[in-house]
Design a protein around this motif. Structure first.
Motif, PDB file in Angstrom:
ATOM      1  N   TYR A   9       0.828  -1.196   0.000  1.00 45.91           N
ATOM      2  CA  TYR A   9       0.000   0.000   0.000  1.00 45.91           C
ATOM      3  C   TYR A   9       0.866   1.251   0.000  1.00 45.91           C
ATOM      4  N   GLN A  13      -2.589   5.342   1.414  1.00 44.68           N
ATOM      5  CA  GLN A  13      -3.403   4.201   1.830  1.00 44.68           C
ATOM      6  C   GLN A  13      -3.075   3.781   3.260  1.00 44.68           C
ATOM      7  N   TYR A  17      -5.467   3.474   6.485  1.00 45.82           N
ATOM      8  CA  TYR A  17      -5.475   2.221   7.238  1.00 45.82           C
ATOM      9  C   TYR A  17      -5.249   2.506   8.727  1.00 45.82           C
ATOM     10  N   ARG A  20      -8.272   3.818  10.259  1.00 42.32           N
ATOM     11  CA  ARG A  20      -9.225   2.737  10.501  1.00 42.32           C
ATOM     12  C   ARG A  20      -8.889   1.987  11.786  1.00 42.32           C
ATOM     13  N   SER A  74      -6.154  -7.639  -3.076  1.00 40.96           N
ATOM     14  CA  SER A  74      -5.729  -6.572  -2.170  1.00 40.96           C
ATOM     15  C   SER A  74      -6.603  -5.332  -2.290  1.00 40.96           C
ATOM     16  N   ASP A  75      -7.018  -4.984  -3.510  1.00 38.07           N
ATOM     17  CA  ASP A  75      -7.847  -3.791  -3.688  1.00 38.07           C
ATOM     18  C   ASP A  75      -9.245  -3.990  -3.124  1.00 38.07           C
ATOM     19  N   TYR A  78      -9.053  -3.901   0.700  1.00 38.55           N
ATOM     20  CA  TYR A  78      -8.888  -2.525   1.178  1.00 38.55           C
ATOM     21  C   TYR A  78     -10.219  -1.771   1.126  1.00 38.55           C
ATOM     22  N   LYS A  79     -10.938  -1.954   0.026  1.00 37.82           N
ATOM     23  CA  LYS A  79     -12.234  -1.281  -0.126  1.00 37.82           C
ATOM     24  C   LYS A  79     -13.216  -1.742   0.942  1.00 37.82           C
ATOM     25  N   VAL A  82     -11.012  -1.321   4.948  1.00 38.79           N
ATOM     26  CA  VAL A  82     -10.471  -0.009   5.328  1.00 38.79           C
ATOM     27  C   VAL A  82     -11.426   1.123   4.975  1.00 38.79           C
ATOM     28  N   GLU A  83     -12.034   1.050   3.808  1.00 40.13           N
ATOM     29  CA  GLU A  83     -12.866   2.163   3.343  1.00 40.13           C
ATOM     30  C   GLU A  83     -14.324   2.038   3.751  1.00 40.13           C
ATOM     31  N   ILE A  97      -4.996  -8.956   4.544  1.00 39.79           N
ATOM     32  CA  ILE A  97      -4.818  -7.507   4.500  1.00 39.79           C
ATOM     33  C   ILE A  97      -3.804  -7.048   5.551  1.00 39.79           C
ATOM     34  N   LEU A 101      -0.314  -4.903   4.989  1.00 38.01           N
ATOM     35  CA  LEU A 101       0.077  -3.769   5.820  1.00 38.01           C
ATOM     36  C   LEU A 101       1.507  -3.940   6.322  1.00 38.01           C
TER      37      LEU A 101
END
Length: 311
Positions: A9, A13, A17, A20, A74-75, A78-79, A82-83, A97, A101
């Motif tokens: 990341y 990002q 993270y 979060r 990974s994307d 993350y979505k 984390v998001e 994930i 990190l």
């Protein structure tokens, strides 16, 4: 020989993270490659603690989504984690994930598979852990096993050293043969947990130091997310650790949601909230975990075995 690159990341990002994880700004470090072994291990412990308290162990996607599919990209991780507000995942999602990190921060690590014990036997490979090398030692780090999982890094040490879990519980690693092996010389690392000093240690899962590849987890993930023999497809679980204590920096308990929600502090049930309907559980997911499911997601559980039906 070509090697498969692992994702990392960006700093932007990583900052999101860290947000979060509710990691205090002074505690944020972006590169541990030149840190001392002591400092690196301390930071790893801090990251694991905050991860366990902020990101729940949960399988909601298998019950509240139209597709009921778990992605380990990974994307996508993350979505989702984390998001999105409050969301987490089951073992392969959370450990995957977290591994990204750690790699992004300069830790040396690889992932390995584990067998979880059910009843008297260990089942097939269906759990994921990370093995982190710091100095001359390797540590198992797990953020995806739920309430009885490790709460800090455990050194791969054959002396069976006992470590503190959430008081009065404890944990340890043992290097030994397991039930089911036909080769008496076979040895694996076995993670064990003990509720308190009045109880014996119980085997939770075993693992080897063999590196597992992303393709291995694709196979494992498919089985654990689709088989009707697996608990994850039959029941809903959502759990995360609770931080408190004098310095407000220790894991002191856990909150667990299934067909009700319970708060346990230092091994004792302090509060319980019963569910009489699916709406009660959805409300608890929102108020306790900060997970707000969409109308479409809420609709998808209707008529399934895991729905809470009004009596």
């Amino acid at each position: 020989m070509q090697t498969q690159e692992r994702p990392v990341y960006t700093k932007v990002q990583l900052d999101r993270y860290f947000d979060r994880l509710k990691l205090p700004t002074p505690s944020r470090k972006y590169d541990v490659s030149s840190a001392s072994a002591e400092d690196a291990l301390e930071y790893l412990s801090v990251l694991q603690k905050h991860h366990l308290a902020a990101i729940p162990f949960e399988n909601l996607t298998l019950h509240y989504s139209p597709h009921r599919q778990i992605s380990l990209r990974s994307d996508e991780l993350y979505k989702k984690i984390v998001e999105s507000d409050g969301r987490g995942g089951y073992c392969m999602e959370n450990s995957c994930i977290f591994g990204i990190l750690l790699r992004s921060l300069g830790f040396q690590l690889y992932s390995a598979g584990a067998r979880v014990k059910e009843g008297e036997v260990f089942n097939g490979w269906n759990h994921m852990i990370n093995l982190v090398k710091i100095g001359e030692h390797r540590y198992v780090v797990d953020v995806g096993f739920g309430p009885n999982g490790p709460i800090h890094p455990l050194k791969l040490d054959r002396s069976s050293t006992v470590s503190n879990h959430i008081s009065p519980a404890s944990m340890r690693l043992q290097w030994k043969n397991i039930v089911g092996n036909t080769n008496p010389d076979q040895r694996l690392w076995v993670y064990e947990h003990k509720i308190n000093d009045k109880h014996d240690f119980e085997e939770m899962y075993c693992f080897t130091e063999l590196e597992f590849l992303p393709s291995d987890y694709e196979i494992m993930n498919y089985y654990t997310s689709t088989s009707l023999k697996v608990l994850f497809t039959q029941k809903i679980v959502c759990a995360k650790m609770l931080i408190g204590g004098p310095e407000n920096d220790q894991i002191i308990g856990v909150v667990i949601l299934q067909n009700d929600v319970k708060w346990r502090i230092h091994g004792e049930k302090k509060r319980e909230q019963k569910f009489e309907s699916e709406e009660d559980r959805l409300k608890a997911l929102d108020e306790v975990f900060g997970i707000k499911l969409s109308p479409v997601e809420r609709e998808c559980i209707k008529g399934t075995v895991s729905e809470i039906k009004k009596q």
